[in-house]
Design an enzyme around this catalytic site. Sequence first.
Site, short mmCIF file in Angstrom:
data_model
loop_
_atom_site.label_atom_id
_atom_site.label_comp_id
_atom_site.label_asym_id
_atom_site.label_seq_id
_atom_site.Cartn_x
_atom_site.Cartn_y
_atom_site.Cartn_z
N GLU A 108 0.87 -1.17 0.00
CA GLU A 108 0.00 0.00 0.00
C GLU A 108 0.91 1.23 0.00
O GLU A 108 1.79 1.34 0.85
CB GLU A 108 -0.88 -0.01 1.25
CG GLU A 108 -1.96 1.04 1.17
CD GLU A 108 -2.93 1.01 2.36
OE1 GLU A 108 -2.82 0.10 3.20
OE2 GLU A 108 -3.77 1.92 2.40
N ARG A 163 4.15 -13.50 9.78
CA ARG A 163 4.87 -12.23 9.67
C ARG A 163 6.24 -12.34 10.31
O ARG A 163 6.43 -13.13 11.23
CB ARG A 163 4.11 -11.12 10.39
CG ARG A 163 2.99 -10.53 9.58
CD ARG A 163 2.27 -9.48 10.40
NE ARG A 163 2.74 -8.14 10.11
CZ ARG A 163 2.23 -7.38 9.14
NH1 ARG A 163 1.29 -7.84 8.36
NH2 ARG A 163 2.67 -6.15 8.96
N LYS A 183 4.06 0.70 10.92
CA LYS A 183 4.02 1.98 10.20
C LYS A 183 3.73 3.16 11.14
O LYS A 183 4.32 4.21 11.02
CB LYS A 183 2.91 1.93 9.16
CG LYS A 183 3.26 1.13 7.94
CD LYS A 183 2.09 0.99 6.99
CE LYS A 183 2.49 0.11 5.81
NZ LYS A 183 1.39 -0.19 4.91
P1 ATP Z 1 -1.00 -2.16 6.66
O1 ATP Z 1 -1.32 -2.33 8.09
O2 ATP Z 1 -0.99 -0.74 6.22
O3 ATP Z 1 -1.74 -3.08 5.73
P2 ATP Z 1 1.27 -3.77 6.01
O4 ATP Z 1 2.47 -3.90 6.86
O5 ATP Z 1 0.41 -4.93 5.75
O6 ATP Z 1 0.51 -2.58 6.64
P3 ATP Z 1 1.40 -3.39 3.14
O7 ATP Z 1 1.97 -2.27 2.35
O8 ATP Z 1 -0.03 -3.69 2.99
O9 ATP Z 1 1.75 -3.11 4.66
O10 ATP Z 1 2.27 -4.69 2.92
C1 ATP Z 1 2.55 -5.27 1.67
C2 ATP Z 1 2.77 -6.75 1.86
O11 ATP Z 1 3.84 -6.99 2.77
C3 ATP Z 1 1.55 -7.42 2.44
O12 ATP Z 1 1.34 -8.63 1.72
C4 ATP Z 1 1.93 -7.71 3.86
O13 ATP Z 1 1.28 -8.88 4.30
C5 ATP Z 1 3.43 -7.91 3.77
N1 ATP Z 1 4.11 -7.61 5.04
C6 ATP Z 1 4.14 -6.44 5.71
N2 ATP Z 1 4.83 -6.54 6.86
C7 ATP Z 1 5.28 -7.82 6.93
C8 ATP Z 1 6.07 -8.57 7.89
N3 ATP Z 1 6.53 -8.00 9.01
N4 ATP Z 1 6.34 -9.86 7.62
C9 ATP Z 1 5.88 -10.43 6.50
N5 ATP Z 1 5.14 -9.80 5.56
C10 ATP Z 1 4.83 -8.51 5.77
MG MG Z 2 -1.57 -4.46 4.19
#
Ligand code: ATP
Ligand code: MG
Length: 546
Positions: A32, A257, A267
């Site tokens: 995002e 994660r 974030k």
């Molecule tokens: P939001 O809460 O804004 O959704 P997010 O950390 O999920 O935050 P995105 O930009 O949606 O951020 O993440 C892009 C991809 O990275 C998504 O598929 C998310 O699942 C993955 N991702 C984000 N943080 C992690 C993490 N710590 N470990 C593994 N995958 C992650």
């Molecule tokens: Mg997300």
Amino acid sequence: MKIEMNNFIKAIMESDLKEGKVKEIVTRFPPEPNAYLHIGHARAMVTNFALAETFNGKTNLRFDDTNPAKEDASFVDAIIKDIEWLGFKPDNVFYGSDYFEETFEKALLLIRKSLAYVCDLNALETSKYRGTLSTPGINSPYRDRSVEENLELFMNMRKGLYKPGERVLRAKIDMASSNINMRDPVLYRILDIPHHKTSNEWVIYPMYDFAHPLQDAFEGITHSLCSLEYDNHRPLYDWVVANCETKHTPKQIEFGRLSITNTIMSKRYLKQLVESKLVTGYDDPRMPTLVGLRRRGYTKDAIINFIIETGLSRTNATVERDMLDHFLREDLKLKTNRIMGIKEPLKVTLTNYADDKVEYLEINNNSEALELGSRKIAFSKHLYIEKEDFLLEKPNKHFKRLALNLEVRLFGAYFIKCNDVVYNKSGEIVELLCTYDPLTKSNSGFDGRKPNGTIHFCEATTSKKAKFNEFDSLLNEAATEEENLDIISRFNKDSWKVYNGFIEDKKYEIEEKFQLIRDGYYTVDKTSTDEEVVLNKIVSLKSSFK
Ligand code: ATP
Ligand code: MG
């Protein structure tokens, strides 16, 4: 670069190919554009790109930009740069907003099938009607509107006839479902906010749970990989795909994660650190963002190897930060030159060396990687050594450095012996008066006597001014991402230390990496100037892990 990954998702892909369920593996990385990518994202990125590549498949980069309230084009550019830096090449770059029209069409289809309705409940009422984990929800009084009425109201939503929050479009699924996500979830809401790509064209925006499965279906994604918190969204994902009559049926698979000890990734917290100016920006070398790690000197190979080594399973896992450091040392050890820098200089004068002479001594760039060649280092009457490499008296047999009336080897040069010291008015030692022995020149085969250890030095008249930045954890106590972490009061004020000294004379390129002998790995910071080289310590030579 071919990345080898072995995990449960690879096994699923393998069997889907074998059983003919899919012809080609197609994945997507869907950030995002509302923040900078961090090391946690690297897990999702590496997994999507590397697994598709393993099967000669494809990976799309898709900006999940369906919430204009938080998204911004500047993040799009930053994310593209980060992905390039890690060495991945998306087969396509798409935006969720590319599909606004098709997504809208699918919403109309659901209305026509009596599977979606316009609901007038406000947010508070909606959540009351939704029920709880232990009690079923109650049907909205607007649930049984006719198809015609729903079509008209939804069109009016699109035309901007209502205010944000006044009406939403909801799926008609099951208000008694044990999965709260299935209790008539919102599909569209009104947002009167300009979008970074579609500007003012739309005032209604699809929710993630509606938009994402459709985008996956439109792009022919076979395996839609996401983190574990989407586990209980999967039934809704499948419902959307099944009822929207898409040509293609993508499959969602969740993975754990990645968290790292003493490393905050949320974030919300990263934003707080930047906005409170406790850090210098998203690329502050202490930040876990990819831009921060890059500025700190972390290499893409170390990050990728770390991601692979942490493995992938269906549980969230916390990994020691020290493991990342290990991969950095492994990556840098044989690739970097070993040079000399002095952090806290102490003047050394060789009383028996010619006054205006500077000689140049040949030394290997890396004694463990001779293919890196050699260079010439300056040597003269005027030198600097580290303050901590001298004591008046040798305290014990473990002290392998310089002391009064003792002799040490200067790395790559000669033995020197300290005969006298000079004090300033406050009684501090400010200069050592030493003699050198020309017979002891490095590589001359001299083995007449053993010095009290080897220390490093910089020639004083040619060396460059340098600033050494050393970093520590951003937070004081071992912090986990607990709810409402008071990040401001937990901020470690000593997390950025600066030392002023000298470094060997040569041209320094930004992002160049090397080892400083007896210290650690360093990179050249973007704030370097011709007058002063600014260095960021990447990691120390040895693990400080206890
Ligand atoms: P939001 O809460 O804004 O959704 P997010 O950390 O999920 O935050 P995105 O930009 O949606 O951020 O993440 C892009 C991809 O990275 C998504 O598929 C998310 O699942 C993955 N991702 C984000 N943080 C992690 C993490 N710590 N470990 C593994 N995958 C992650
Ligand atoms: Mg997300």
